[in-house]
Design an enzyme around this catalytic site. Structure first.
Site, PDB file in Angstrom:
ATOM      1  N   SER A  11       0.794  -1.222   0.000  1.00  0.00           N
ATOM      2  CA  SER A  11       0.000   0.000   0.000  1.00  0.00           C
ATOM      3  C   SER A  11       0.829   1.277   0.000  1.00  0.00           C
ATOM      4  O   SER A  11       0.304   2.353  -0.309  1.00  0.00           O
ATOM      5  CB  SER A  11      -0.935   0.024   1.221  1.00  0.00           C
ATOM      6  OG  SER A  11      -0.186  -0.054   2.423  1.00  0.00           O
ATOM      7  N   GLY A  13       5.232   3.017  -0.011  1.00  0.00           N
ATOM      8  CA  GLY A  13       6.676   2.849  -0.021  1.00  0.00           C
ATOM      9  C   GLY A  13       7.331   4.051   0.606  1.00  0.00           C
ATOM     10  O   GLY A  13       6.717   5.116   0.728  1.00  0.00           O
ATOM     11  N   ARG A  14       8.580   3.884   1.017  1.00  0.00           N
ATOM     12  CA  ARG A  14       9.296   5.032   1.597  1.00  0.00           C
ATOM     13  C   ARG A  14      10.794   4.841   1.461  1.00  0.00           C
ATOM     14  O   ARG A  14      11.275   3.720   1.257  1.00  0.00           O
ATOM     15  CB  ARG A  14       8.933   5.224   3.071  1.00  0.00           C
ATOM     16  CG  ARG A  14       9.345   4.079   3.971  1.00  0.00           C
ATOM     17  CD  ARG A  14       8.223   3.097   4.221  1.00  0.00           C
ATOM     18  NE  ARG A  14       8.653   2.022   5.105  1.00  0.00           N
ATOM     19  CZ  ARG A  14       8.655   2.106   6.417  1.00  0.00           C
ATOM     20  NH1 ARG A  14       8.293   3.241   7.000  1.00  0.00           N
ATOM     21  NH2 ARG A  14       9.027   1.085   7.156  1.00  0.00           N
ATOM     22  N   ASP A 235      10.570  -8.386   1.939  1.00  0.00           N
ATOM     23  CA  ASP A 235      10.412  -7.504   3.100  1.00  0.00           C
ATOM     24  C   ASP A 235      10.345  -8.270   4.422  1.00  0.00           C
ATOM     25  O   ASP A 235      10.835  -7.792   5.449  1.00  0.00           O
ATOM     26  CB  ASP A 235       9.208  -6.579   2.937  1.00  0.00           C
ATOM     27  CG  ASP A 235       7.918  -7.287   2.555  1.00  0.00           C
ATOM     28  OD1 ASP A 235       7.869  -8.530   2.589  1.00  0.00           O
ATOM     29  OD2 ASP A 235       6.938  -6.592   2.201  1.00  0.00           O
ATOM     30  N   GLY A 401       4.573  -2.435  11.249  1.00  0.00           N
ATOM     31  CA  GLY A 401       3.532  -1.449  11.512  1.00  0.00           C
ATOM     32  C   GLY A 401       2.483  -1.922  12.496  1.00  0.00           C
ATOM     33  O   GLY A 401       1.965  -1.137  13.298  1.00  0.00           O
TER      34      GLY A 401
END
Length: 487
Positions: A11, A13-14, A235, A401
């Site tokens: 959903s 990205g960073r 990830d 998260g």
């Protein structure tokens, strides 16, 4: 030296920055954040790959604007999805999302060519209809015939930026195409799927230098000097590196869109018991195996929030859930019907109607239903995990998260009757960065890296508060699951 973690989920990205000198305090800085998601185009769900490339470049421009003239960069994303590149180095269309319905009936069709038990024994990978092996089984053969290379998403991004093509092992292991014992492409599985091993670039271990960015390909961007490192590009693999576990008696839940519950082991397990419980063996860093179970995770609550046009934040939903009565319905969170329904709220309610249960209707009831059943699922899978591995697990680390969700953290501690240690939230980015630092000689081992993590981040402990109510709920849940014969 400066390090940048590019961490892309389903959903968002960073780009997260860390300087090696200040990593002892883990003063991580988010430099750029962007949205991600798949889009329906004529009945097929595609990722917008060019957008990912442009967003990473925009982030690197911001990196230089901050005065960083030189940096290492590692990329991690979700697993299983891939892009096909032809001989002229053109991408043959956007990658298709694993949530697309093209693999809806693939398990049955595949089993006519090879038994699913044999597939598991060979690869050790849990049966999920979206695994790369099954995606390739139903792939357009004409399109596949035009392909010179098949690259998983983070490797495809690395290829676009550097021109160097590799297949990183932690992500490759999610494909269900590698042999569990040899760690090489399994020729029997490839034959059934209908691809040659030459389509895959060379396998590489995490922690290898990939190469410098091709500046001439991106003349419009004012970029720093960038050297890409092939990190643990799946990830979850990065999140496990960033989990501050100590010794052997710990398990983890990487809590995000998916909840990945597992342990680190030295060798894979592909027994009938592991097959029946649908556990998976994915490659980790420094020769480890991530023995884990995929659980649907925060996707459920994310979709409930989306169906309400994000009227309530996740914190507000958790607060409302805390005021509702516990354990009012049982659902199998891993039912395939929840993978990509048109409307998650209606799907949850319909499931309850079909099983003669009270359907949750208010936002608080929906959230309570999801959190209760996630915790109950965690308890069942933690029990399976101990039985299959023979380990006595005394601590459960929740990272990512979802570790922000104090309600679910405490509920998990209570239902699983185990100490829960929540954090770090940025485990995936930290793991990405740690592999970069290991690759450039900052650390020697995972143990050293994790010790620094334990000494550097704030962790929240949740002690279990087991009760008769919880004991009855667990019994009811197990009876329900067994009666429904659900995986």
């Amino acid at each position: 030296m400066d390090y940048i973690a590019v961490d892309i989920g389903a959903s968002s990205g960073r780009l997260i920055h860390a300087n090696f000198q200040c990593l002892g305090g883990f003063e991580l800085e988010e430099i750029h954040r962007f949205k991600n998601g798949f889009q329906d185009k004529e009945g097929t769900d595609y990722w917008n790959f060019n957008n990912l490339v442009n967003e990473i470049l925009d982030g690197l421009v911001k990196v230089k604007k901050k005065g960083i003239k030189e940096c290492y960069v590692g990329i991690d994303t979700w697993g299983v999805d891939y892009g096909l590149v032809n001989e002229k180095n053109y991408l043959l269309g956007d990658p298709i999302s694993y949530r697309d319905n093209r693999t809806e009936s693939v398990l049955q069709d595949f089993s006519l060519k090879m038994s699913l038990e044999n597939l598991y024994k060979k690869t050790g990978i849990q049966l999920q209809p979206f695994n790369t092996a099954f995606q390739l089984f139903v792939e357009d053969k004409e399109k596949l015939g035009k392909a010179d290379k098949l690259l998983l998403i983070p490797d495809l991004l690395g290829y676009i930026f550097t021109g160097k093509a590799v297949t990183e092992k932690t992500n490759a292991s999610t494909m269900q195409l590698l042999n569990l014992k040899s760690h090489k492409w399994d020729k029997d599985v490839l034959e059934v799927v209908g691809v040659e091993k030459d389509i895959f670039p060379p396998l590489t271990e995490p922690g290898q230098i990939l190469g410098e960015i091709q500046y001439d390909k991106f003349p419009k961007y004012d970029l720093p000097k960038v050297t890409f490192i092939t990190v643990a590009s799946h990830d979850t693999a990065s999140a496990v590196v960033g989990t501050p576990g100590e010794g052997e008696e710990w398990a983890y839940i990487s809590s995000g869109t998916w909840s990945l519950m597992g342990v680190e082991i030295p060798e894979g397990i592909s027994t009938k018991e592991a097959f029946d419980s649908n556990f998976t063996n994915e490659a980790g860093v420094q020769g480890t195996i991530r023995f884990l179970k995929n659980i649907m995770g925060m996707w459920l609550i994310q979709e409930v929030a989306r169906m309400q046009d994000y009227k309530y934040s996740y914190a507000e939903l958790a607060s409302m859930a805390s005021k509702e009565k516990k354990f009012q319905q049982f659902i199998n969170v891993n039912d395939v019907r929840f993978l990509n329904p048109r409307n998650m709220i209606e799907e949850l309610q319909e499931y309850c109607y079909e099983t003669n249960q009270k359907a949750p209707k208010t936002p608080g009831e929906l959230a309570r239903c999801i959190y209760d059943n996630l915790a109950l699922c965690y308890e069942v899978e933690l029990e399976n995990l101990e039985k299959i591995t023979g380990r006595n697990i005394s601590k459960l680390h929740i990272v990512g998260g979802g570790s922000n969700n104090k309600l679910l953290n405490q509920l998990t501690a209570d239902v699983c009757n185990i100490e829960v240690e929540a954090g770090p939230v940025e485990a995936t980015a930290i793991g990405n960065l740690m592999v970069q630092i290991i690759a450039t000689k900052g650390y020697g081992t995972l143990e050293q890296a994790r010790e620094d993590i334990r000494n550097s981040v704030d962790l929240e402990i949740h002690q279990p508060q087991f009760s008769l109510e919880i004991e009855e709920a667990i019994k009811g849940y197990k009876n329900f699951i067994n009666k429904k014969q659900l995986v």
